[in-house]
Design an enzyme around this catalytic site. Structure first.
Site, PDB file in Angstrom:
ATOM      1  N   ARG A 166       4.504  12.246  13.518  1.00 17.41           N
ATOM      2  CA  ARG A 166       3.074  11.923  13.516  1.00 17.41           C
ATOM      3  C   ARG A 166       2.435  12.553  14.745  1.00 17.41           C
ATOM      4  O   ARG A 166       2.775  12.204  15.873  1.00 17.41           O
ATOM      5  CB  ARG A 166       2.858  10.410  13.577  1.00 17.41           C
ATOM      6  CG  ARG A 166       3.354   9.694  12.344  1.00 17.41           C
ATOM      7  CD  ARG A 166       2.817   8.285  12.339  1.00 17.41           C
ATOM      8  NE  ARG A 166       3.487   7.485  11.333  1.00 17.41           N
ATOM      9  CZ  ARG A 166       3.093   6.267  10.964  1.00 17.41           C
ATOM     10  NH1 ARG A 166       2.042   5.717  11.565  1.00 17.41           N
ATOM     11  NH2 ARG A 166       3.742   5.608  10.040  1.00 17.41           N
TER      12      ARG A 166
ATOM     13  N   ARG B 142       0.847  -1.197   0.000  1.00 17.44           N
ATOM     14  CA  ARG B 142       0.000   0.000   0.000  1.00 17.44           C
ATOM     15  C   ARG B 142       0.880   1.243   0.000  1.00 17.44           C
ATOM     16  O   ARG B 142       2.092   1.156   0.131  1.00 17.44           O
ATOM     17  CB  ARG B 142      -0.840   0.028   1.275  1.00 17.44           C
ATOM     18  CG  ARG B 142       0.033   0.045   2.516  1.00 17.44           C
ATOM     19  CD  ARG B 142      -0.641   0.445   3.793  1.00 17.44           C
ATOM     20  NE  ARG B 142       0.340   0.663   4.836  1.00 17.44           N
ATOM     21  CZ  ARG B 142       0.855  -0.293   5.620  1.00 17.44           C
ATOM     22  NH1 ARG B 142       0.472  -1.537   5.472  1.00 17.44           N
ATOM     23  NH2 ARG B 142       1.762  -0.014   6.517  1.00 17.44           N
TER      24      ARG B 142
END
Lengths: 449, 83
Positions: free
Chosen positions: A338, A292
């Site tokens: 993040r 992905r």
């Protein structure tokens, strides 16, 4: 080229994909659950289709509803983002069966890469280093003990159907191994519906380094260098960078070649990632393939200047790769933090809620991928990732200074976030020196206490 | 009849699960007796699964939320009769 793409995702990644589609003149269809009516991806897309209640299984994981939404809106292709259905072979096949192009590898590839022992077997056959171990699933505790005697202790048990570090156990003695094997089987069965466990020699304090691959449907493969993802909390990545401070040109080329080789041997198409574990002596071992687009893909975009989503769409539409390996150069340094809605002071406890005030960082070399806005209500039903703060600098030190500056500007009121934690990481002496491995964060947390 | 009723409230907002996994029976049914520390449900918040325990002994009189429905922080999930 496609005229309309449905994005089967939410949050920042849905926005990320919509943005590139807009730049390419492609219309977009968003899907959303009842919890995401007020989400930015719904507002940014040309059309939006409600696909059910908040619970992921009934909405973002509901293959039937998403395919129906795609068919009814007249989309020609589906971008799965990451997470949810991105690596779901059944979904990829269902799309193909309905004449929708799945922007990613085929269902067959997903099945192969999802079975970790199968991927390891292929890598070993291709002569790519893998950690010594059982390779396949263990048939009995006796086999585990026998294999561990050959590799030497400590050993790590991993779930065949697993990933993301879930269900992994480290054993230092034979007795521990036998006990943990039955625990690991139980957990793997519960988590992945597959009790198969395999065993590998445990690499102490490894680095996690992965290579970005692009492959078109005509057998052309390139790699876009590496991402260093060693700053992890319980196997969840928190900081990523490209390049890695640990690799030299020689090792980069060697690992890049190995990564391309394994992707070629599984017949990979579109964008994907090959993960390696690297020990202190710079020996690298193939770990797994992520079939992905990765959360941390922006750091690769920042140092290569290549829009990965654009490449994904071109490849899915049958285009040829127009980038030669020789022309791929990593320029400067990129870091990503993040930002999660979690409380670092309380063991990273989830902190959903309303964003009461938001001030975004900016300036040269700063990129923020986020779905937040003032007044946005962060729902408790999905991942805690609320923003990716990405910077570019001429070198690693400049990138770190810029990240520190951008983190200081970034204000999110109303919920707890990991921003203060990232400030500590960026100012940590060992991080600045590049002395990082997958245990760095656990050690830092222990010290800060 | 003067029954003492207390409620078990959700410690955080998320999704309410009555069972450990879809194939398992519920942790508790109406009429079941719970002890201090008995697990009564799971509340999932941002992919973190939190077991919720009863703080007191009692008999579950009413389950106030449907399995897999959203739950808000401090929202009552069970009515429990003190024993």
């Amino acid at each position: 080229m496609f005229r309309k793409i449905l994005i089967a995702n939410r949050g920042e990644i849905a926005l990320r994909v919509i943005r590139t589609c807009k730049e390419m003149g492609i219309k977009t269809v968003a899907v959303y659950s009842d919890a995401d009516r007020e989400s930015l991806h719904v507002k940014y897309a040309d059309e939006a289709v409600n696909i059910g209640p908040p619970l992921s299984r009934k909405s973002y994981l509901n293959i039937e509803r998403i395919i129906t939404a795609a068919k009814q809106s007249g989309a020609q292709a589906v971008h799965p983002g990451y997470g949810f259905l991105a690596e779901n072979a059944t979904f990829a096949e269902a799309c193909a069966g309905e004449g929708l192009k799945f922007i990613g590898p085929t269902g067959k590839t997903h099945r192969l890469t999802g079975e970790k022992t199968a991927a390891l077997e292929i890598a070993a056959k291709e002569g790519i280093p893998v950690s010594p171990g059982s390779r396949g699933a263990l048939s009995s505790p006796e086999e585990a003990v026998r294999t561990a005697r050959e590799t030497g202790y400590p050993v790590i048990l991993k779930a065949s159907g697993g990933g993301g570090g879930r269900g992994m156990k480290v054993a230092f003695t034979e007795e521990e191994l036998i006990n943990l094997l039955s625990v690991a089987r139980g957990e793997a069965l519960a988590a992945f519906r597959n009790p198969d466990i395999y065993l590998e020699k445990y690499i102490p304090e490894p680095r996690h380094i992965e290579f970005q691959i692009l492959a078109d449907e005509y057998g052309n493969f390139i790699h876009l260098g590496e991402r260093e993802c060693s700053i992890q909390k319980r196997y969840q990545k928190l900081v990523e960078e490209s390049p890695s401070p640990f690799l030299d040109e020689d090792l980069r080329e060697k690992m890049g070649r190995a990564a391309v080789k394994i992707m070629r041997s599984v017949g990979y198409t579109n964008a994907g990632t090959v993960e390696f574990l690297v020990d202190a002596e710079k020996n690298f071992y193939f770990n797994e393939i992520n079939s992905r687009l990765q959360v941390e893909h922006p750091v690769t975009e920042m140092v290569t200047g290549i829009d990965l989503v654009r490449q994904q769409i071109i490849i899915a539409a049958g285009g040829r790769l127009k980038i030669d390996q020789e022309t791929v150069k990593l320029k400067g340094w990129s870091l990503e933090c993040r930002i999660n809605a979690e409380d670092p002071e309380e063991d990273f406890k989830p902190s959903p809620g309303t964003v009461e005030s938001l001030i975004m960082p900016g300036g040269f070399g700063v990129r923020v991928d986020t779905h937040l806005y003032n007044g946005y209500d962060i729902p408790p039903f999905y991942d805690s990732l609320i923003a990716k703060l990405v910077v570019w600098g001429e070198g690693r030190h400049q990138a770190i200074s810029r990240m520190i500056r951008a983190l200081a500007e970034f204000r999110i009121e109303g919920v707890k976030t990991t921003i203060p934690f990232h400030k500590r990481v960026m100012e940590d002496e060992r991080f600045i020196k590049g002395e990082i491995n997958t245990h760095f964060l656990a050690n830092l947390v222990r010290e800060v206490g | 009849m003067d029954k003492k009723i207390f409620t078990i409230n959700s410690p955080l907002s998320g999704t309410f699960y009555r069972r450990p996994s879809p194939e398992d029976p519920p942790y508790v049914e109406e009429g079941d007796e719970v002890q201090p520390g008995s697990v009564v449900c799971i509340v999932e918040s941002m992919k973190v699964f939190n077991e919720v325990r009863s703080e007191r002994a009692g008999i579950i009189r009413k389950v106030l939320i449907e399995d897999e429905d959203p739950v808000m922080i401090n929202q009552p999930m069970f009515e429990v009769e003190v024993i």
